[in-house]
Design an enzyme around this catalytic site. Sequence first.
Site, mmCIF file in Angstrom:
data_model
loop_
_atom_site.group_PDB
_atom_site.id
_atom_site.type_symbol
_atom_site.label_atom_id
_atom_site.label_comp_id
_atom_site.label_asym_id
_atom_site.label_seq_id
_atom_site.Cartn_x
_atom_site.Cartn_y
_atom_site.Cartn_z
ATOM 1 N N ASN A 41 0.846 -1.188 0.000
ATOM 2 C CA ASN A 41 0.000 0.000 0.000
ATOM 3 C C ASN A 41 0.887 1.245 0.000
ATOM 4 O OD1 ASN A 41 0.601 -0.749 2.783
ATOM 5 N ND2 ASN A 41 -0.990 0.658 3.487
ATOM 6 N N GLU A 43 0.234 5.275 0.634
ATOM 7 C CA GLU A 43 -0.727 6.297 1.046
ATOM 8 C C GLU A 43 -0.361 7.667 0.485
ATOM 9 O OE1 GLU A 43 -2.034 4.196 5.231
ATOM 10 O OE2 GLU A 43 -0.833 6.012 5.308
ATOM 11 N N CYS A 52 -3.878 0.527 -2.876
ATOM 12 C CA CYS A 52 -3.857 -0.695 -2.068
ATOM 13 C C CYS A 52 -2.755 -1.636 -2.539
ATOM 14 C CB CYS A 52 -5.197 -1.418 -2.180
ATOM 15 S SG CYS A 52 -6.589 -0.542 -1.446
ATOM 16 N N GLU A 54 -2.934 -4.864 -3.034
ATOM 17 C CA GLU A 54 -3.420 -5.790 -4.057
ATOM 18 C C GLU A 54 -3.431 -5.134 -5.428
ATOM 19 O OE1 GLU A 54 -5.616 -6.707 -0.174
ATOM 20 O OE2 GLU A 54 -4.914 -4.940 -1.241
ATOM 21 N N CYS A 85 -9.830 -5.310 0.623
ATOM 22 C CA CYS A 85 -11.005 -4.447 0.736
ATOM 23 C C CYS A 85 -11.987 -4.784 -0.392
ATOM 24 C CB CYS A 85 -10.594 -2.975 0.678
ATOM 25 S SG CYS A 85 -10.049 -2.417 -0.957
ATOM 26 N N CYS A 88 -10.655 -4.078 -3.888
ATOM 27 C CA CYS A 88 -9.614 -5.021 -4.321
ATOM 28 C C CYS A 88 -10.188 -6.404 -4.592
ATOM 29 C CB CYS A 88 -8.477 -5.068 -3.319
ATOM 30 S SG CYS A 88 -7.434 -3.590 -3.443
#
Length: 130
Positions: A41, A43, A52, A54, A85, A88
Site C-alpha cells: 500500500n 498512502e 492498495c 493488491e 477491501c 480489491c
Amino acid sequence: MSADLIEAAIAAMAKAYAPYSNFPVGAAVRGAGGGIYAGCNVENAAYPQGCCAEASAISAMVMGGETRIVEVAVAGKGEALVTPCGGCRQRLREFAADDLVIHICGPKGLRRTATLGELLPLSFGPDNLG
C-alpha cells in the site's frame, strides 16, 4: 502451501508507505505463468489518492505480461484478519474466478485461507458481460 508467495507478501508489507494510517499491507499474486508479483500500500496525504497493496501487485502482474491470477497472499499487522477491501476483491475478480485461493497472513505467516467466492459472493466479472 505457497511459502514463496506468502514470503513475497510479507516482504512487500515491510516496504509499504503508510505514514498516515501506520497500517502497512503487502500482497503478492501468482500469475498463470508462475510469476510472482508483489505490491504494497502507498498512502497519500490527499485521501483517497493512495493505492492498495493488491492493486499494486495486480499492476505489476499486468506489466509483467500476465492477465490471469491463480493464487494470492495478503499480509497485514494486528490481531484481526487483513483481507482485501471490497474494491480489491473486485479487482481480483477481473483476473480470476470465484475459486481463486487467497492466503490471509500476518507478519509471522499464514493465518487463514479463503476463496474469492467466499470473500465476494455472487460477484460480477468479465464473464457476466458476454
